[in-house]
Motif scaffolding. Structure first.
Motif, PDB file in Angstrom:
ATOM      1  N   THR A 239       0.876  -1.062   0.078  1.00 19.45           N
ATOM      2  CA  THR A 239      -0.021  -0.133   0.055  1.00 19.45           C
ATOM      3  C   THR A 239       0.981   1.296  -0.162  1.00 19.45           C
ATOM      4  OG1 THR A 239      -0.266   0.069   2.288  1.00 19.45           O
ATOM      5  CG2 THR A 239      -1.856  -1.085   1.284  1.00 19.45           C
ATOM      6  N   SER A 240       0.606   2.252  -0.746  1.00 16.26           N
ATOM      7  CA  SER A 240       1.230   3.606  -0.727  1.00 16.26           C
ATOM      8  C   SER A 240       0.302   4.762  -0.450  1.00 16.26           C
ATOM      9  CB  SER A 240       1.814   3.425  -2.158  1.00 16.26           C
ATOM     10  OG  SER A 240       0.915   3.284  -3.340  1.00 16.26           O
ATOM     11  N   THR A 241      -0.923   4.669  -0.286  1.00 24.65           N
ATOM     12  CA  THR A 241      -1.620   5.657   0.143  1.00 24.65           C
ATOM     13  C   THR A 241      -2.505   5.501   1.173  1.00 24.65           C
ATOM     14  OG1 THR A 241      -3.374   5.133  -1.741  1.00 24.65           O
ATOM     15  CG2 THR A 241      -1.992   6.777  -2.420  1.00 24.65           C
ATOM     16  N   GLU A 242      -2.796   6.408   1.787  1.00 22.83           N
ATOM     17  CA  GLU A 242      -3.522   6.463   3.090  1.00 22.83           C
ATOM     18  C   GLU A 242      -4.935   5.605   3.059  1.00 22.83           C
ATOM     19  OE1 GLU A 242      -2.898   6.579   6.252  1.00 22.83           O
ATOM     20  OE2 GLU A 242      -1.646   8.426   5.714  1.00 22.83           O
ATOM     21  N   ASP A 243      -5.572   5.862   1.928  1.00 26.40           N
ATOM     22  CA  ASP A 243      -6.960   5.218   1.805  1.00 26.40           C
ATOM     23  C   ASP A 243      -6.960   3.774   1.683  1.00 26.40           C
ATOM     24  OD1 ASP A 243      -7.897   5.664  -1.619  1.00 26.40           O
ATOM     25  OD2 ASP A 243      -5.792   5.897  -0.705  1.00 26.40           O
ATOM     26  N   MET A 244      -5.608   2.951   1.247  1.00 22.36           N
ATOM     27  CA  MET A 244      -5.406   1.669   1.154  1.00 22.36           C
ATOM     28  C   MET A 244      -5.022   0.988   2.243  1.00 22.36           C
ATOM     29  SD  MET A 244      -7.057   0.827  -1.565  1.00 22.36           S
ATOM     30  CE  MET A 244      -6.438  -0.718  -1.543  1.00 22.36           C
ATOM     31  N   ARG A 245      -4.388   1.840   3.447  1.00 17.91           N
ATOM     32  CA  ARG A 245      -3.811   1.110   4.534  1.00 17.91           C
ATOM     33  C   ARG A 245      -4.543   0.287   5.477  1.00 17.91           C
ATOM     34  NH1 ARG A 245       1.387   2.536   3.496  1.00 17.91           N
ATOM     35  NH2 ARG A 245       1.534   4.614   3.308  1.00 17.91           N
ATOM     36  N   THR A 246      -4.186  -0.841   5.989  1.00 16.30           N
ATOM     37  CA  THR A 246      -5.077  -1.516   6.973  1.00 16.30           C
ATOM     38  C   THR A 246      -4.622  -0.909   8.356  1.00 16.30           C
ATOM     39  OG1 THR A 246      -3.116  -3.216   6.919  1.00 16.30           O
ATOM     40  CG2 THR A 246      -5.031  -3.589   5.493  1.00 16.30           C
ATOM     41  N   LEU A 247      -5.478  -1.744   9.350  1.00 22.31           N
ATOM     42  CA  LEU A 247      -5.411  -1.140  10.742  1.00 22.31           C
ATOM     43  C   LEU A 247      -3.839  -1.152  11.260  1.00 22.31           C
ATOM     44  CD1 LEU A 247      -8.562  -2.381  12.301  1.00 22.31           C
ATOM     45  CD2 LEU A 247      -7.750  -0.113  12.336  1.00 22.31           C
ATOM     46  N   PRO A 248      -3.093  -2.255  11.384  1.00 23.81           N
ATOM     47  CA  PRO A 248      -1.943  -2.069  11.830  1.00 23.81           C
ATOM     48  C   PRO A 248      -1.086  -1.100  11.160  1.00 23.81           C
ATOM     49  CG  PRO A 248      -2.428  -4.283  11.493  1.00 23.81           C
ATOM     50  CD  PRO A 248      -3.553  -3.598  10.832  1.00 23.81           C
ATOM     51  N   ILE A 249      -1.039  -1.144  10.062  1.00 22.34           N
ATOM     52  CA  ILE A 249      -0.108  -0.059   9.160  1.00 22.34           C
ATOM     53  C   ILE A 249      -0.627   1.141   9.600  1.00 22.34           C
ATOM     54  CG2 ILE A 249       0.850   0.799   7.037  1.00 22.34           C
ATOM     55  CD1 ILE A 249       1.094  -2.112   7.723  1.00 22.34           C
ATOM     56  N   GLY A 250      -1.889   1.576   9.766  1.00 19.63           N
ATOM     57  CA  GLY A 250      -2.424   2.741  10.343  1.00 19.63           C
ATOM     58  C   GLY A 250      -2.049   3.320  11.670  1.00 19.63           C
ATOM     59  N   VAL A 251      -2.074   2.375  12.450  1.00 26.70           N
ATOM     60  CA  VAL A 251      -1.596   2.744  13.869  1.00 26.70           C
ATOM     61  C   VAL A 251      -0.234   2.846  13.820  1.00 26.70           C
ATOM     62  CG1 VAL A 251      -1.211   0.410  14.993  1.00 26.70           C
ATOM     63  CG2 VAL A 251      -2.560   2.186  16.263  1.00 26.70           C
ATOM     64  N   ALA A 252       0.551   2.388  13.187  1.00 27.42           N
ATOM     65  CA  ALA A 252       2.075   2.637  13.192  1.00 27.42           C
ATOM     66  C   ALA A 252       2.230   4.163  12.814  1.00 27.42           C
ATOM     67  CB  ALA A 252       2.952   1.582  12.387  1.00 27.42           C
ATOM     68  N   ARG A 253       1.554   4.364  11.649  1.00 31.81           N
ATOM     69  CA  ARG A 253       1.610   5.802  11.057  1.00 31.81           C
ATOM     70  C   ARG A 253       1.262   6.911  12.205  1.00 31.81           C
ATOM     71  NH1 ARG A 253       3.157   6.423   6.505  1.00 31.81           N
ATOM     72  NH2 ARG A 253       2.012   8.488   6.161  1.00 31.81           N
TER      73      ARG A 253
END
Lengths: 299, 303
Positions: A239-253
């Motif tokens: 994934t390279s854009t915010e709208d495709m991220r899953t939860l674990p990646i999102g929370v790390a960001r």
């Protein structure tokens, strides 16, 4: 004389037996106490970080930085949750995580059942070779396929898409192996009777094999859900854009973004990630734990 | 002649139909495995022999030069040593702690099932989320661990910023996460040991220690082997907590195999060296998996 000696001996033996029993009882009591001590200590040690995550998510920003930290929030607040929800597109992360987890899990369950049924109940000249291929796939850890798979997805134009997220995890060697083991334990007579009644293979698969193999299938499904929900490496890469991220990646960001400034908000974010799994685990822990244990014992 | 050929034909037709059905059923799974499991390994082998930055149209064949570069590099030596240290300490601690706890819990205690569930919980939680919680716990000023150490008059190290302590911090998190899993596996193994063996040992005059040595350990040996192999494999595959907690640092103190692969491939864009790291990992894990399969085969024979 002799009689008396005999009596004395017997009395001595009785005393000895009683002493032995008392000692055994004492040992068992000590062991029992040690067991309860182990329960208390291990639950405290394992539970503390989880408790800390929950408590921190309920603290105000000011309270987070009090030294020494407070064990119980002074004035618990739920404000961190809407703040975290707004700080990053969590609604979108949820949708993505749910789509990817469900698609992958359903695919894994379906393919495992179909492949295992064919391997156990159908005649085919090269059947053993097919099974060996499945076994060989078990030996390739997903981690070492990331660079080639990323390049493949690039060639297919699937980088940063749902297909890109789902496809590499859609097949399963492990699930196939598990289902095959289970199908082999099912009574053949049931299938033979169905065959005599004129049921074709597809009917035997859906009406006999699947219902009978439900326990193994549920275990396969639960493993897939937990693993997929927590999957980190592949979604991070593909994934390279915010709208495709899953939860674990999102929370790390969220951590990178809010970092040390707003720990309460970050902790609320981690609660978003772990809560669904905790709920699932509480509801299905017997299946998960038993499944893990059975897998190890039965091999 | 013709009398026999009709049923034969029919049988042939049925066999043929069954074969087609077989291929239809295994096809999708095998195709996906071929595309995303087997093909990548061939691709890795190819990548390991070229010089390429993923973007330029030029891919130069360099033979085994990438292997030379990676295997003789200082960073790769550090990565291998880190992985070895991490694996040995975390597997030994997890297995020893797990066995002790399982032995203590293997008696009719109240709340036993609940305890088992609590111990297993960290296993199902997201590594990324766990890493974040522990970053907060490790904070040297307002963190939980600093406070607990303070009770004993110990000044907390700066866990994640100090190269001497980062690996220890990482080990604490992984041991915390995985011990419960080991307990669950051991408990299942202990349930399979025949009670009468203990009776026999007691009659032979074996004390608690003798019973453990002559009955429990041999009875658990397949389980111990299973745990050993799966735990080592899991350590070789550790990534998410490292990525979130330390990013392989400070100064590569927690840089390990998968993180190094990720770094070579996706941060430094070196296709060749990334291919080499993947190949090395594959060989290491293959040896372990083959060991495990030998064991599985033996178990399947027994059951």
């Amino acid at each position: 004389m002799e009689q008396q000696a005999g009596l004395q001996q017997r009395a001595a033996m009785k005393r000895h037996g009683r002493r032995q029993r008392a000692r055994a009882l004492q040992q068992r009591l000590l062991w029992r106490m040690a067991g309860y001590a182990a329960i208390i200590v291990s639950v405290l040690v394992i539970g503390l970080p989880i408790y800390w995550m929950l408590v921190a998510s309920l603290k105000t920003s000011r309270e987070i930085y009090i030294v020494p930290p407070t064990w119980i929030p002074l004035n618990p607040t739920l404000d961190n949750y809407p703040d975290a929800w707004r700080a990053a597109p969590f609604a979108r992360y949820y949708i993505n995580s749910i789509i990817v987890t469900l698609a992958t899990t359903l695919s894994k369950m379906t393919l495992a059942v179909l492949t295992a049924y064919a391997l156990v109940f159908l005649r085919f000249p090269g059947k053993n070779i097919v099974f060996l291929i499945v076994l060989a796939a078990l030996m390739v850890p997903a981690q070492i396929t990331i660079v080639p798979n990323f390049l493949t997805m690039g060639d297919l134009g699937l980088v940063n898409t749902y297909w890109g997220l789902i496809l590499p995890g859609a097949a399963t060697a492990f699930g196939t192996f598990l289902m095959r083991q289970y199908f082999m334990t099912l009574p053949r007579e049931v299938f033979e009777a169905a065959e005599i009644d004129g049921a074709g293979h597809m009917r035997r698969l859906w009406e006999i094999a699947v219902p009978l193999a439900m326990p193994a299938l549920v275990t396969t499904g639960l493993f897939a859900v937990v693993n997929e929900w927590n999957e980190f490496l592949w979604p991070l890469i593909i994934t390279s854009t915010e709208d495709m991220r899953t939860l674990p990646i999102g929370v790390a960001r969220l951590l990178d973004q809010e970092g040390l400034a707003r720990w309460g908000v970050v902790m609320a974010g981690t609660m978003f990630v772990v809560l669904p799994v905790v709920v699932l685990f509480v509801w299905a822990q017997r299946y998960i734990v038993e499944g893990i244990a059975a897998g190890a014992v039965k091999g | 002649m013709s009398v026999f050929s009709v049923p034969r034909l029919r049988a042939n037709a049925r066999e043929w139909r069954e074969s087609v059905l077989f291929l239809l059923l295994v096809g999708p799974n095998l195709l996906l495995l071929a595309a995303f499991t087997f093909w990548p390994m061939i691709y890795n082998a190819y990548l390991s022999t070229i010089s390429w930055n993923f973007l330029s149209p030029i891919r130069r064949f360099v033979g085994l030069r990438n292997y030379e570069t990676v295997l003789s590099s200082e960073i790769f030596r550090v990565v291998l040593i880190n992985t070895a240290v991490f694996t040995v300490v975390s597997v030994a601690a997890t297995m020893a702690l797990g066995l002790g706890l399982a032995l203590l819990l293997n008696q009719p205690l109240r709340w036993r099932e609940g305890t088992r569930a609590v111990l297993f919980t960290p296993t199902v939680l997201s590594g990324a989320a766990i890493a974040i919680v522990w970053i907060y716990i490790f904070d040297p000023r307002f963190g939980l661990l600093a406070q607990i150490l303070g009770w004993f008059g110990i000044l907390s190290p700066n866990w994640l910023a100090d190269p001497n302590w980062a690996m220890t911090a990482l080990l604490i998190v992984y041991i915390w996460k995985n011990t419960g899993y080991a307990v669950v596996i051991y408990l299942a193994g202990l349930q399979t040991i025949d009670r009468t063996l203990y009776e026999a040992a007691r009659i032979d005059g074996a004390g608690p220690w003798g019973q453990f040595w002559h009955v429990t350990l041999p009875g658990l040996s397949p389980i111990i082997f299973f745990l050993l192999v799966t735990s080592i494999l899991a350590c070789f595959q550790a990534f998410d907590i490292i990525r979130v907690m330390t990013d392989g640092g400070p100064v590569n103190a927690t840089n390990m195999l998968v993180y190094h692969l990720y770094e070579r491939g996706f941060i430094q864009s070196q296709a060749g060296p990334a291919g080499v790291v993947a190949m090395v990992m594959f060989v290491l894990m293959l040896i372990l998996t083959l060991l495990q399969l030998r064991f599985l085969e033996r178990r399947v024979h027994y059951s």
